[in-house]
Design a protein around this motif. Structure first.
Motif, PDB file in Angstrom:
ATOM      1  N   GLU A 195      38.216  17.204  46.430  1.00 47.74           N
ATOM      2  CA  GLU A 195      37.383  18.118  45.657  1.00 47.74           C
ATOM      3  C   GLU A 195      36.950  19.363  46.443  1.00 47.74           C
ATOM      4  N   ASP A 196      37.535  19.582  47.635  1.00 45.70           N
ATOM      5  CA  ASP A 196      37.344  20.875  48.299  1.00 45.70           C
ATOM      6  C   ASP A 196      37.987  21.963  47.455  1.00 45.70           C
ATOM      7  N   LYS A 197      37.428  23.185  47.511  1.00 41.72           N
ATOM      8  CA  LYS A 197      37.908  24.278  46.673  1.00 41.72           C
ATOM      9  C   LYS A 197      38.395  25.439  47.533  1.00 41.72           C
ATOM     10  N   VAL A 198      39.447  26.090  47.047  1.00 46.22           N
ATOM     11  CA  VAL A 198      40.036  27.238  47.751  1.00 46.22           C
ATOM     12  C   VAL A 198      40.308  28.347  46.746  1.00 46.22           C
ATOM     13  N   HIS A 199      39.945  29.587  47.101  1.00 46.76           N
ATOM     14  CA  HIS A 199      40.283  30.742  46.276  1.00 46.76           C
ATOM     15  C   HIS A 199      40.373  31.971  47.170  1.00 46.76           C
ATOM     16  N   LEU A 200      40.784  33.093  46.601  1.00 46.10           N
ATOM     17  CA  LEU A 200      40.886  34.349  47.338  1.00 46.10           C
ATOM     18  C   LEU A 200      39.728  35.266  46.970  1.00 46.10           C
ATOM     19  N   LYS A 201      39.210  35.950  47.979  1.00 44.87           N
ATOM     20  CA  LYS A 201      38.086  36.857  47.770  1.00 44.87           C
ATOM     21  C   LYS A 201      38.419  38.229  48.350  1.00 44.87           C
ATOM     22  N   LEU A 202      38.098  39.274  47.591  1.00 40.46           N
ATOM     23  CA  LEU A 202      38.266  40.640  48.067  1.00 40.46           C
ATOM     24  C   LEU A 202      37.006  41.037  48.843  1.00 40.46           C
ATOM     25  N   GLU A 203      37.116  41.065  50.156  1.00 36.81           N
ATOM     26  CA  GLU A 203      35.970  41.350  51.006  1.00 36.81           C
ATOM     27  C   GLU A 203      35.677  42.840  51.102  1.00 36.81           C
ATOM     28  N   ARG A 204      36.710  43.649  50.963  1.00 39.62           N
ATOM     29  CA  ARG A 204      36.558  45.093  51.180  1.00 39.62           C
ATOM     30  C   ARG A 204      37.615  45.845  50.391  1.00 39.62           C
ATOM     31  N   GLY A 205      37.226  46.989  49.846  1.00 39.57           N
ATOM     32  CA  GLY A 205      38.172  47.841  49.137  1.00 39.57           C
ATOM     33  C   GLY A 205      38.303  47.473  47.675  1.00 39.57           C
ATOM     34  N   ASN A 206      39.280  48.073  47.023  1.00 40.34           N
ATOM     35  CA  ASN A 206      39.533  47.856  45.599  1.00 40.34           C
ATOM     36  C   ASN A 206      41.012  47.615  45.362  1.00 40.34           C
ATOM     37  N   LEU A 207      41.264  46.762  44.399  1.00 37.25           N
ATOM     38  CA  LEU A 207      42.647  46.520  43.989  1.00 37.25           C
ATOM     39  C   LEU A 207      42.839  47.192  42.632  1.00 37.25           C
ATOM     40  N   MET A 208      43.303  48.426  42.673  1.00 39.56           N
ATOM     41  CA  MET A 208      43.396  49.215  41.445  1.00 39.56           C
ATOM     42  C   MET A 208      44.764  49.098  40.786  1.00 39.56           C
ATOM     43  N   GLY A 209      45.702  48.473  41.406  1.00 36.33           N
ATOM     44  CA  GLY A 209      47.022  48.352  40.794  1.00 36.33           C
ATOM     45  C   GLY A 209      47.929  47.475  41.633  1.00 36.33           C
ATOM     46  N   GLY A 210      49.160  47.347  41.193  1.00 35.32           N
ATOM     47  CA  GLY A 210      50.125  46.555  41.938  1.00 35.32           C
ATOM     48  C   GLY A 210      49.912  45.054  41.840  1.00 35.32           C
ATOM     49  N   TRP A 211      49.215  44.575  40.830  1.00 35.53           N
ATOM     50  CA  TRP A 211      48.909  43.153  40.743  1.00 35.53           C
ATOM     51  C   TRP A 211      50.147  42.306  40.457  1.00 35.53           C
ATOM     52  N   LYS A 212      51.134  42.865  39.833  1.00 37.73           N
ATOM     53  CA  LYS A 212      52.306  42.043  39.543  1.00 37.73           C
ATOM     54  C   LYS A 212      53.079  41.682  40.813  1.00 37.73           C
ATOM     55  N   TYR A 213      52.705  42.277  41.936  1.00 37.10           N
ATOM     56  CA  TYR A 213      53.319  41.937  43.215  1.00 37.10           C
ATOM     57  C   TYR A 213      52.455  40.977  44.028  1.00 37.10           C
ATOM     58  N   SER A 214      51.308  40.603  43.509  1.00 36.24           N
ATOM     59  CA  SER A 214      50.373  39.762  44.255  1.00 36.24           C
ATOM     60  C   SER A 214      50.538  38.294  43.853  1.00 36.24           C
ATOM     61  N   THR A 215      50.564  37.415  44.863  1.00 41.22           N
ATOM     62  CA  THR A 215      50.771  35.986  44.618  1.00 41.22           C
ATOM     63  C   THR A 215      49.816  35.157  45.472  1.00 41.22           C
ATOM     64  N   PHE A 216      49.588  33.942  45.015  1.00 41.82           N
ATOM     65  CA  PHE A 216      48.749  32.967  45.715  1.00 41.82           C
ATOM     66  C   PHE A 216      49.397  31.604  45.514  1.00 41.82           C
ATOM     67  N   SER A 217      49.733  30.914  46.613  1.00 37.69           N
ATOM     68  CA  SER A 217      50.470  29.654  46.527  1.00 37.69           C
ATOM     69  C   SER A 217      49.894  28.616  47.485  1.00 37.69           C
ATOM     70  N   GLY A 218      50.125  27.351  47.152  1.00 42.42           N
ATOM     71  CA  GLY A 218      49.692  26.267  48.028  1.00 42.42           C
ATOM     72  C   GLY A 218      50.335  24.954  47.632  1.00 42.42           C
ATOM     73  N   PHE A 219      50.346  24.013  48.559  1.00 43.85           N
ATOM     74  CA  PHE A 219      50.887  22.690  48.267  1.00 43.85           C
ATOM     75  C   PHE A 219      50.362  21.674  49.283  1.00 43.85           C
ATOM     76  N   LEU A 220      50.415  20.414  48.896  1.00 42.32           N
ATOM     77  CA  LEU A 220      50.018  19.313  49.746  1.00 42.32           C
ATOM     78  C   LEU A 220      51.151  18.995  50.705  1.00 42.32           C
ATOM     79  N   VAL A 221      50.899  19.113  52.015  1.00 38.99           N
ATOM     80  CA  VAL A 221      51.926  18.799  53.009  1.00 38.99           C
ATOM     81  C   VAL A 221      52.055  17.287  53.144  1.00 38.99           C
ATOM     82  N   PHE A 222      50.933  16.599  53.381  1.00 37.31           N
ATOM     83  CA  PHE A 222      50.909  15.142  53.390  1.00 37.31           C
ATOM     84  C   PHE A 222      49.455  14.665  53.243  1.00 37.31           C
TER      85      PHE A 222
END
Length: 224
Positions: A195-222
């Motif tokens: 039940e630990d949680k993980v997400h991405l946070k924008l600490e600085r700046g702005n994301l005004m475009g180019g989102w279709k090139y942005s990805t976030f991935s993860g998987f259980l190794v073991f």
């Protein structure tokens, strides 16, 4: 072939003689030797022991294995009273999300500054929530995460952090003024509890475009 006068376990079959001494079986006395050999063959390989819940033992290659009180746990494993955990194929966990539009979503203006994704490419186990863009670990284990977030305008610097339970674990920068579409990328292995949680946070700046090139991935190794 077994040597004459020997049983199936290599024991020499002897018979008492007239004066109490042992002699080789022969004649009618060989019938007793055959009977002893058959008796040895009929002996069980082990002595079965019943569990408290009367579970039938499993005999494997001359050894007894008793499994009792087995029940599936919440993380998809089956744990017996002996403390043996067997994980099924349903324990596989992996996700990959992307942003399909080119504009900053309205949620980016909130105080959490969570980077949201609106399209799931892979979500095995359904542990990545698309609405909140948060991954929740289904079990304790080692997990691998990676992200690739693109900023568009030059003269702009962005900082992206991967957050575990609200705390930054790793960060990445993108701020080259001569590059129009630079990406902030990073990856990490994390020890996570259930039940630990993980997400991405924008600490600085702005994301005004180019989102279709942005990805976030993860998987259980073991699992652990």
């Amino acid at each position: 072939m077994q040597a004459p006068g020997r049983g199936p376990l290599g024991l020499r079959l002897m018979m008492p003689g007239r004066r109490g001494a042992l002699r080789e079986p022969g004649g009618c006395g060989s019938c007793l030797g055959v009977a002893l050999a058959l008796l040895l063959l009929l002996l069980p390989a082990c002595c079965p022991v019943r569990a408290q819940n009367d579970t039938e033992p499993i005999v494997l290659e001359g050894k007894c294995l008793v499994v009792c009180d087995s029940s599936p746990s919440a993380d998809g494993a089956v744990t017996s009273s002996l403390g043996i955990s067997v994980r099924s194929g349903s324990a596989k966990v992996a996700f990959s999300a992307t942003r399909s539009t080119n504009h900053e979503p309205s949620e980016m203006s909130n105080r959490t500054m969570t980077i949201y994704f609106d399209q799931v490419l892979v979500n095995i186990g359904n542990h990545f929530d698309l609405a909140s863009s948060i991954f929740v670990a289904p079990r304790k284990g080692i997990y691998s995460f990676s992200f690739h977030v693109v900023k568009v305008y030059n003269r702009q610097t962005i900082q992206v952090s991967l957050m575990q339970n609200g705390y930054p674990v790793i960060s990445a920068f993108a701020g080259d003024q001569d590059v129009t579409r630079e990406a902030a990328s990073n990856g990490v292995l994390l020890l996570m509890e259930r039940e630990d949680k993980v997400h991405l946070k924008l600490e600085r700046g702005n994301l005004m475009g180019g989102w279709k090139y942005s990805t976030f991935s993860g998987f259980l190794v073991f699992p652990l």
